[in-house]
Design a protein around this motif. Structure first.
Motif, PDB file in Angstrom:
ATOM      1  N   MET A   1       0.848  -1.188   0.000  1.00 42.00           N
ATOM      2  CA  MET A   1       0.000   0.000   0.000  1.00 42.00           C
ATOM      3  C   MET A   1       0.881   1.233   0.000  1.00 42.00           C
ATOM      4  O   MET A   1       1.788   1.358   0.782  1.00 42.00           O
ATOM      5  CB  MET A   1      -0.883  -0.004   1.246  1.00 42.00           C
ATOM      6  N   THR A   2       0.620   2.136  -0.933  1.00 41.10           N
ATOM      7  CA  THR A   2       1.380   3.367  -0.975  1.00 41.10           C
ATOM      8  C   THR A   2       0.423   4.540  -0.948  1.00 41.10           C
ATOM      9  O   THR A   2      -0.658   4.493  -1.512  1.00 41.10           O
ATOM     10  CB  THR A   2       2.231   3.445  -2.255  1.00 41.10           C
ATOM     11  N   ILE A  16      -4.859   0.360  -2.208  1.00 41.32           N
ATOM     12  CA  ILE A  16      -5.050  -0.459  -1.019  1.00 41.32           C
ATOM     13  C   ILE A  16      -5.104  -1.913  -1.462  1.00 41.32           C
ATOM     14  O   ILE A  16      -5.833  -2.266  -2.388  1.00 41.32           O
ATOM     15  CB  ILE A  16      -6.329  -0.042  -0.256  1.00 41.32           C
ATOM     16  N   SER A  17      -4.310  -2.744  -0.821  1.00 44.54           N
ATOM     17  CA  SER A  17      -4.211  -4.137  -1.233  1.00 44.54           C
ATOM     18  C   SER A  17      -5.412  -4.935  -0.753  1.00 44.54           C
ATOM     19  O   SER A  17      -6.059  -4.569   0.242  1.00 44.54           O
ATOM     20  CB  SER A  17      -2.931  -4.755  -0.666  1.00 44.54           C
ATOM     21  N   PRO A  18      -5.738  -6.044  -1.434  1.00 46.10           N
ATOM     22  CA  PRO A  18      -6.807  -6.920  -0.944  1.00 46.10           C
ATOM     23  C   PRO A  18      -6.533  -7.424   0.471  1.00 46.10           C
ATOM     24  O   PRO A  18      -7.464  -7.580   1.265  1.00 46.10           O
ATOM     25  CB  PRO A  18      -6.810  -8.067  -1.962  1.00 46.10           C
ATOM     26  N   PHE A  22      -9.025  -6.885   3.600  1.00 44.76           N
ATOM     27  CA  PHE A  22      -9.524  -8.027   4.384  1.00 44.76           C
ATOM     28  C   PHE A  22      -9.238  -7.837   5.863  1.00 44.76           C
ATOM     29  O   PHE A  22     -10.082  -8.137   6.715  1.00 44.76           O
ATOM     30  CB  PHE A  22      -8.893  -9.326   3.876  1.00 44.76           C
ATOM     31  N   LEU A  23      -8.046  -7.335   6.184  1.00 46.90           N
ATOM     32  CA  LEU A  23      -7.705  -7.094   7.587  1.00 46.90           C
ATOM     33  C   LEU A  23      -8.653  -6.070   8.203  1.00 46.90           C
ATOM     34  O   LEU A  23      -9.153  -6.263   9.321  1.00 46.90           O
ATOM     35  CB  LEU A  23      -6.261  -6.593   7.697  1.00 46.90           C
ATOM     36  N   ARG A 142     -16.253   0.452  -3.490  1.00 41.89           N
ATOM     37  CA  ARG A 142     -15.996  -0.983  -3.372  1.00 41.89           C
ATOM     38  C   ARG A 142     -15.237  -1.304  -2.084  1.00 41.89           C
ATOM     39  O   ARG A 142     -15.581  -2.253  -1.370  1.00 41.89           O
ATOM     40  CB  ARG A 142     -15.185  -1.465  -4.579  1.00 41.89           C
ATOM     41  N   VAL A 143     -14.216  -0.492  -1.784  1.00 39.39           N
ATOM     42  CA  VAL A 143     -13.421  -0.736  -0.576  1.00 39.39           C
ATOM     43  C   VAL A 143     -14.268  -0.533   0.678  1.00 39.39           C
ATOM     44  O   VAL A 143     -14.261  -1.364   1.595  1.00 39.39           O
ATOM     45  CB  VAL A 143     -12.180   0.179  -0.558  1.00 39.39           C
ATOM     46  N   VAL A 144     -15.014   0.570   0.732  1.00 38.68           N
ATOM     47  CA  VAL A 144     -15.885   0.811   1.884  1.00 38.68           C
ATOM     48  C   VAL A 144     -16.905  -0.308   2.029  1.00 38.68           C
ATOM     49  O   VAL A 144     -17.184  -0.789   3.135  1.00 38.68           O
ATOM     50  CB  VAL A 144     -16.586   2.183   1.754  1.00 38.68           C
TER      51      VAL A 144
END
Length: 401
Positions: A1-2, A16-18, A22-23, A142-144
């Motif tokens: 993640m950068t 943001i990585s999958p 997930f975490l 999607r992330v939210v």
């Protein structure tokens, strides 16, 4: 993640990585569950600690009050305090609160611990805008949505898990197990979460004062909060009254069977990532309309079969899934919408949004209990139906675009 922040403009180039998503989703589910472990155990906790039947309700009420206090006074700190530090501090507070609840010798210390469990659980509402900060605009919904799916699964699984676990390790063991989980989670989050330092230079007093201005001067926030206050009121009414309905003379289900019913309802949490993707495509208006209609219909369909029949029970399970799907969809659509208003005050926006509809949920639970005492499910269900209909009527006054 950068992440790279352009000073003075509040713009972010982020990914943001999958794995991180997930975490964050898992953390939200585990933390949010702390709010609900006590609900099915209130009777046995109250009996052991010497609470009267009337006072037993304080076990749930004080946890909810603590959560409301945290939404108003802790969540806005996400715009001021480094986010990883704030989340880990709240989770650490949860560890201490859960241990205190587990070893409480009598009612007073337990109730104080229940209040602190509620306050510490607002860590989830720091995590959600944190995830929005870390996500690029194109996939923010999607992330939210993915993170919120974890939260909703935690909420829906907490009651059946605590019921089943208490039969093995007692109610005190439920709180100790959760304390251990929170301790492990605090270490994991400290080691793996990227640092995010807000750019705001406000003091805490000025930060809190600004919340009133945001609430008064932000029409989009007002609308989305009111929409979901009605929707969450219906959700709370449904889940307050259906256990009474299912354990009553029409169905005569035991606690284990009611726990399975709650597990089935958790399937509605799949709506969160779907809603996020829908919002990213710009379909928020249509999806909001559909969500409100779904919640209203979930109450209507429960009258299609004779009470107590196998078909009525099957329909009630479907209604629970549809209701949870609609409420979760509307929640994510609302958060995605308010998070577009400005990165610098997402924590405050989220705190106002959550506190408003949380009050709606508290009213829904109270009204549901009253309605069920007056006319059982036949009255409670129509009161529940009226809540999303009221949201829909108000929604139809919104101008598209």
């Amino acid at each position: 993640m950068t992440t790279r922040t352009i000073e003075g403009q509040g713009l972010h180039e982020a990914s943001i990585s999958p794995a991180l998503t997930f975490l964050l989703a898992s953390a939200c589910g585990l933390i949010a569950a702390n709010l609900y472990y006590g609900q099915p155990l209130a009777g046995i906790i109250g009996a052991e600690l010497g609470l009267s039947s009337a006072a037993t309700g304080l076990i749930v009420t004080l946890t909810q009050i603590g959560y409301g206090v945290g939404l108003l006074f802790v969540v806005p700190l996400g715009d001021l305090v480094e986010n990883r530090k704030l989340v880990v501090s709240a989770v650490s507070m949860a560890v201490l609160s859960l241990v205190a609840a587990a070893f409480a010798p009598h009612a007073s210390p337990f109730l104080f611990a229940a209040f602190l469990i509620g306050v510490s659980s607002v860590a989830v509402q720091v995590i959600v805008p944190y995830a929005a900060h870390m996500a690029p605009h194109a996939i923010r919904g999607r992330v939210v949505g993915n993170v919120m799916s974890g939260l909703m699964v935690g909420i829906m699984l907490a009651r059946p898990v605590s019921s089943l676990l208490s039969e093995v390790v007692s109610w005190r063991g439920v709180y100790l197990v959760s304390a251990l989980v929170m301790a492990i989670l605090a270490v994991v989050l400290f080691r793996l979460l990227p640092v995010r330092q807000p750019e705001s230079r406000l003091g805490y007093g000025a930060l809190m004062a600004s919340m009133g201005k945001l609430a008064v001067n932000t029409p989009l926030l007002q609308r989305r909060a009111i929409y979901h206050a009605f929707m969450f009121a219906a959700f709370s009414l449904f889940w307050t009254t259906t256990p009474l309905y299912l354990s009553g003379p029409h169905f005569n289900l035991n606690q284990g069977e009611i726990a399975l019913f709650a597990l089935a309802g958790a399937a509605g949490a799949v709506a969160a990532p779907i809603a996020g993707r829908v919002a990213d495509r710009g379909w928020t208006y249509s999806a909001t309309f559909a969500a409100m209609v779904m919640v209203a219909l979930s109450f209507v369909v429960t009258h299609l079969a004779p009470e107590g029949s196998h078909l009525a029970l099957a329909i009630l399970v479907v209604a629970a899934i549809v209701l949870d799907f609609g409420v979760t969809t509307n929640l994510v659509l609302g958060q995605r919408a308010i998070f577009t208003l400005g990165a610098e005050f997402r924590g405050r926006l989220n705190g106002i949004y959550m506190a408003t509809f949380f009050m709606g949920g508290a009213i829904g639970s109270a009204v549901g209990g009253w309605a069920y005492s007056v006319g059982e499910w036949s009255i409670a269900s129509w009161v529940g139906f009226a809540m999303p209909v009221a949201a829909l009527v108000y929604f139809l006054t919104e101008k598209r675009g």
